[in-house]
Motif scaffolding. Structure first.
Motif, PDB file in Angstrom:
ATOM      1  N   ASP A 154       0.665  -1.215  -0.040  1.00 60.30           N
ATOM      2  CA  ASP A 154       0.014  -0.113  -0.337  1.00 60.30           C
ATOM      3  C   ASP A 154       0.744   1.360   0.315  1.00 60.30           C
ATOM      4  O   ASP A 154      -0.108   2.154  -0.375  1.00 60.30           O
ATOM      5  N   CYS A 155       2.171   1.117  -0.167  1.00 54.60           N
ATOM      6  CA  CYS A 155       3.232   2.569  -0.034  1.00 54.60           C
ATOM      7  C   CYS A 155       3.128   2.834  -1.173  1.00 54.60           C
ATOM      8  O   CYS A 155       2.894   2.107  -2.098  1.00 54.60           O
ATOM      9  N   GLU A 156       3.458   3.974  -2.088  1.00 55.12           N
ATOM     10  CA  GLU A 156       3.287   4.724  -2.949  1.00 55.12           C
ATOM     11  C   GLU A 156       4.584   4.731  -3.526  1.00 55.12           C
ATOM     12  O   GLU A 156       5.409   6.254  -2.648  1.00 55.12           O
ATOM     13  N   TYR A 157       5.724   4.300  -3.739  1.00 56.67           N
ATOM     14  CA  TYR A 157       7.556   4.893  -3.661  1.00 56.67           C
ATOM     15  C   TYR A 157       7.648   4.263  -5.445  1.00 56.67           C
ATOM     16  O   TYR A 157       7.523   3.020  -6.059  1.00 56.67           O
ATOM     17  N   VAL A 158       7.997   5.103  -6.462  1.00 58.71           N
ATOM     18  CA  VAL A 158       8.353   5.402  -7.768  1.00 58.71           C
ATOM     19  C   VAL A 158      10.105   4.598  -7.383  1.00 58.71           C
ATOM     20  O   VAL A 158      11.155   4.815  -6.505  1.00 58.71           O
ATOM     21  N   GLN A 159       9.637   3.472  -8.032  1.00 65.00           N
ATOM     22  CA  GLN A 159      11.735   3.514  -8.079  1.00 65.00           C
ATOM     23  C   GLN A 159      12.372   2.735  -9.449  1.00 65.00           C
ATOM     24  O   GLN A 159      11.743   2.852 -10.341  1.00 65.00           O
ATOM     25  N   HIS A 160      13.798   3.121  -9.809  1.00 66.01           N
ATOM     26  CA  HIS A 160      13.887   3.524 -10.218  1.00 66.01           C
ATOM     27  C   HIS A 160      14.383   1.570 -10.662  1.00 66.01           C
ATOM     28  O   HIS A 160      14.915   1.000  -9.373  1.00 66.01           O
ATOM     29  N   VAL A 161      14.399   0.742 -11.891  1.00 64.19           N
ATOM     30  CA  VAL A 161      14.529  -0.696 -12.226  1.00 64.19           C
ATOM     31  C   VAL A 161      16.058  -0.540 -12.568  1.00 64.19           C
ATOM     32  O   VAL A 161      17.107   0.289 -12.558  1.00 64.19           O
ATOM     33  N   THR A 162      16.126  -1.630 -11.879  1.00 61.27           N
ATOM     34  CA  THR A 162      18.080  -1.674 -11.770  1.00 61.27           C
ATOM     35  C   THR A 162      18.868  -1.632 -13.345  1.00 61.27           C
ATOM     36  O   THR A 162      17.732  -2.708 -14.020  1.00 61.27           O
ATOM     37  N   PRO A 197      22.053   5.341 -17.661  1.00 65.81           N
ATOM     38  CA  PRO A 197      21.502   4.313 -18.383  1.00 65.81           C
ATOM     39  C   PRO A 197      19.519   4.606 -18.753  1.00 65.81           C
ATOM     40  O   PRO A 197      19.745   5.991 -18.968  1.00 65.81           O
ATOM     41  N   ASN A 198      19.436   3.784 -19.431  1.00 59.77           N
ATOM     42  CA  ASN A 198      17.672   4.086 -20.480  1.00 59.77           C
ATOM     43  C   ASN A 198      17.289   3.885 -19.524  1.00 59.77           C
ATOM     44  O   ASN A 198      16.219   2.492 -19.278  1.00 59.77           O
ATOM     45  N   TRP A 199      17.132   4.585 -17.821  1.00 55.47           N
ATOM     46  CA  TRP A 199      16.265   4.070 -16.633  1.00 55.47           C
ATOM     47  C   TRP A 199      14.760   3.663 -17.428  1.00 55.47           C
ATOM     48  O   TRP A 199      14.174   4.386 -17.582  1.00 55.47           O
ATOM     49  N   ARG A 200      14.357   2.851 -16.299  1.00 60.14           N
ATOM     50  CA  ARG A 200      12.023   2.806 -16.521  1.00 60.14           C
ATOM     51  C   ARG A 200      12.135   2.217 -14.675  1.00 60.14           C
ATOM     52  O   ARG A 200      13.057   2.542 -14.282  1.00 60.14           O
ATOM     53  N   CYS A 201      11.313   2.932 -14.982  1.00 61.11           N
ATOM     54  CA  CYS A 201      10.728   2.986 -13.488  1.00 61.11           C
ATOM     55  C   CYS A 201       9.595   1.693 -12.902  1.00 61.11           C
ATOM     56  O   CYS A 201       8.427   1.256 -14.234  1.00 61.11           O
ATOM     57  N   THR A 202       9.052   1.296 -11.606  1.00 56.68           N
ATOM     58  CA  THR A 202       7.989   0.687 -11.402  1.00 56.68           C
ATOM     59  C   THR A 202       7.272   1.643 -10.087  1.00 56.68           C
ATOM     60  O   THR A 202       8.227   2.144  -9.173  1.00 56.68           O
ATOM     61  N   LEU A 203       6.420   1.704  -9.858  1.00 53.44           N
ATOM     62  CA  LEU A 203       5.040   1.442  -8.739  1.00 53.44           C
ATOM     63  C   LEU A 203       4.571   0.590  -7.585  1.00 53.44           C
ATOM     64  O   LEU A 203       3.934  -0.184  -8.412  1.00 53.44           O
ATOM     65  N   ASN A 204       5.503   0.326  -7.144  1.00 55.94           N
ATOM     66  CA  ASN A 204       4.645  -1.233  -5.972  1.00 55.94           C
ATOM     67  C   ASN A 204       5.186  -2.335  -7.179  1.00 55.94           C
ATOM     68  O   ASN A 204       4.578  -3.050  -7.408  1.00 55.94           O
ATOM     69  N   ARG A 205       5.851  -2.007  -8.436  1.00 53.73           N
ATOM     70  CA  ARG A 205       6.261  -3.335  -8.869  1.00 53.73           C
ATOM     71  C   ARG A 205       5.222  -3.694  -9.955  1.00 53.73           C
ATOM     72  O   ARG A 205       5.894  -4.738 -10.783  1.00 53.73           O
ATOM     73  N   VAL A 206       4.495  -2.324 -10.136  1.00 60.03           N
ATOM     74  CA  VAL A 206       4.449  -2.757 -11.792  1.00 60.03           C
ATOM     75  C   VAL A 206       4.964  -1.369 -12.382  1.00 60.03           C
ATOM     76  O   VAL A 206       4.772  -0.402 -11.859  1.00 60.03           O
ATOM     77  N   PRO A 207       5.026  -2.150 -13.940  1.00 61.93           N
ATOM     78  CA  PRO A 207       6.123  -1.119 -14.698  1.00 61.93           C
ATOM     79  C   PRO A 207       5.289   0.729 -14.605  1.00 61.93           C
ATOM     80  O   PRO A 207       3.802   0.584 -14.920  1.00 61.93           O
ATOM     81  N   THR A 208       5.756   2.158 -14.747  1.00 61.57           N
ATOM     82  CA  THR A 208       5.511   3.213 -14.713  1.00 61.57           C
ATOM     83  C   THR A 208       5.935   4.074 -15.272  1.00 61.57           C
ATOM     84  O   THR A 208       6.930   3.803 -15.694  1.00 61.57           O
ATOM     85  N   SER A 209       5.440   4.807 -15.441  1.00 62.40           N
ATOM     86  CA  SER A 209       6.772   6.188 -16.385  1.00 62.40           C
ATOM     87  C   SER A 209       7.648   7.568 -15.051  1.00 62.40           C
ATOM     88  O   SER A 209       6.653   7.247 -13.950  1.00 62.40           O
ATOM     89  N   LYS A 214      13.613  12.059  -9.913  1.00 64.03           N
ATOM     90  CA  LYS A 214      15.348  12.404  -9.760  1.00 64.03           C
ATOM     91  C   LYS A 214      15.936  10.752  -9.945  1.00 64.03           C
ATOM     92  O   LYS A 214      15.782   9.694  -9.104  1.00 64.03           O
ATOM     93  N   PRO A 215      17.026  10.497 -11.486  1.00 60.90           N
ATOM     94  CA  PRO A 215      17.834   9.304 -11.255  1.00 60.90           C
ATOM     95  C   PRO A 215      18.614   8.911 -10.325  1.00 60.90           C
ATOM     96  O   PRO A 215      18.702  10.052 -10.033  1.00 60.90           O
ATOM     97  N   PRO A 216      19.092   7.894 -10.152  1.00 60.92           N
ATOM     98  CA  PRO A 216      19.906   7.959  -9.663  1.00 60.92           C
ATOM     99  C   PRO A 216      21.502   8.752  -9.204  1.00 60.92           C
ATOM    100  O   PRO A 216      22.088   9.144 -11.085  1.00 60.92           O
ATOM    101  N   PRO A 217      22.264   9.161  -8.622  1.00 61.89           N
ATOM    102  CA  PRO A 217      23.360  10.500  -9.065  1.00 61.89           C
ATOM    103  C   PRO A 217      24.800   9.496  -9.698  1.00 61.89           C
ATOM    104  O   PRO A 217      24.391   8.390 -10.180  1.00 61.89           O
TER     105      PRO A 217
END
Length: 233
Positions: A154-162, A197-209, A214-217
């Motif tokens: 239930d936490c809203e956390y956008v994460q960059h895919v490794t 890299p050409n970053w991709r992101c997920t929200l709760n492990r679901v692909p999202t924009s 902000k990308p990793p430093p």
């Protein structure tokens, strides 16, 4: 006749009490202090002082080292094993394989020792070091983001895919090599990401924009500590 006999007795007595003449020195004999010049006397003193003429060890006398390393990049620890070849006293090359919470990593490094000191006899040999490393590794959000990804669904956390990434790190530090074959070195510096890299992101492990996320430093603090033992002398 009595006068001549008396003179012979006096000459014989004088010969007994006269100091014996010094024998000529032969090859291999030491010279007496009276025969030495001040410069030669100082050199003789240095030769008698064993520590001053002991041979100083070189780093390349222990040709190949095998060891373990702990690296820190972007606040993410990395544990690895490495092999190091002392091509010269002031230059070494090596390779490392390791693992982080992002995944596996591999690197190659060039180690310079512009300043070397000590190392006489069984004493430790020391050096100021400069190290340049190329590292290919999985890269993503930092350690804090990794902890955030462990939250409930239930936490809203956008994460960059490794993603696979290329890094260059530059560190300055010190190395200590011991007569027993052990070596310890450590350093601090900076790590630079060689292209985003050409970053991709997920929200709760679901692909999202990724949106405005902000990308990793691309630059980060870098530190390492490495311990090894010689396997080829």
């Amino acid at each position: 006749m009595r006068v001549r006999l008396g003179s012979w007795l006096l000459a014989f007595a004088a010969a007994l009490v006269r100091p014996a003449a010094a024998a000529d020195p032969r090859p291999g004999d030491g010279l007496s202090a009276e025969l030495l010049s001040p410069e030669a006397d100082r050199y003789e003193a240095l030769l008698r002082h064993q520590h001053s003429v002991e041979k100083r060890r070189q780093f390349d006398e222990q040709l190949v080292h095998l060891g373990l390393a702990y690296n820190l990049t972007n606040a993410m620890p990395m544990l690895g094993a490495y092999v190091e070849v002392n091509a010269l006293n002031r230059l070494a090359i090596g390779s490392e394989l390791g693992v982080t919470l992002w995944g596996f990593a591999g690197s190659a490094f060039l180690l310079g020792r512009p300043i070397v000191w000590s190392g006489r006899g069984r004493g430790a040999l020391h050096a100021f070091t400069l190290q340049a490393t190329y590292r290919y590794m999985q890269y993503g959000d930092g350690f804090d983001a990794f902890l955030g990804s462990l939250c409930h669904a239930d936490c809203e956390y956008v994460q960059h895919v490794t993603m696979p990434a290329h890094f260059a790190t530059f560190e300055a530090g010190f190395q200590h090599s011991f007569w027993s074959g052990w070596s310890l070195r450590y350093g601090v510096g900076v790590g630079v990401l060689l292209g985003q890299p050409n970053w991709r992101c997920t929200l709760n492990r679901v692909p999202t924009s990724c949106g405005d996320e902000k990308p990793p430093p691309s630059t980060s603090f870098s530190a390492s500590i490495m311990a090894s033992h010689a396997i080829v002398f």
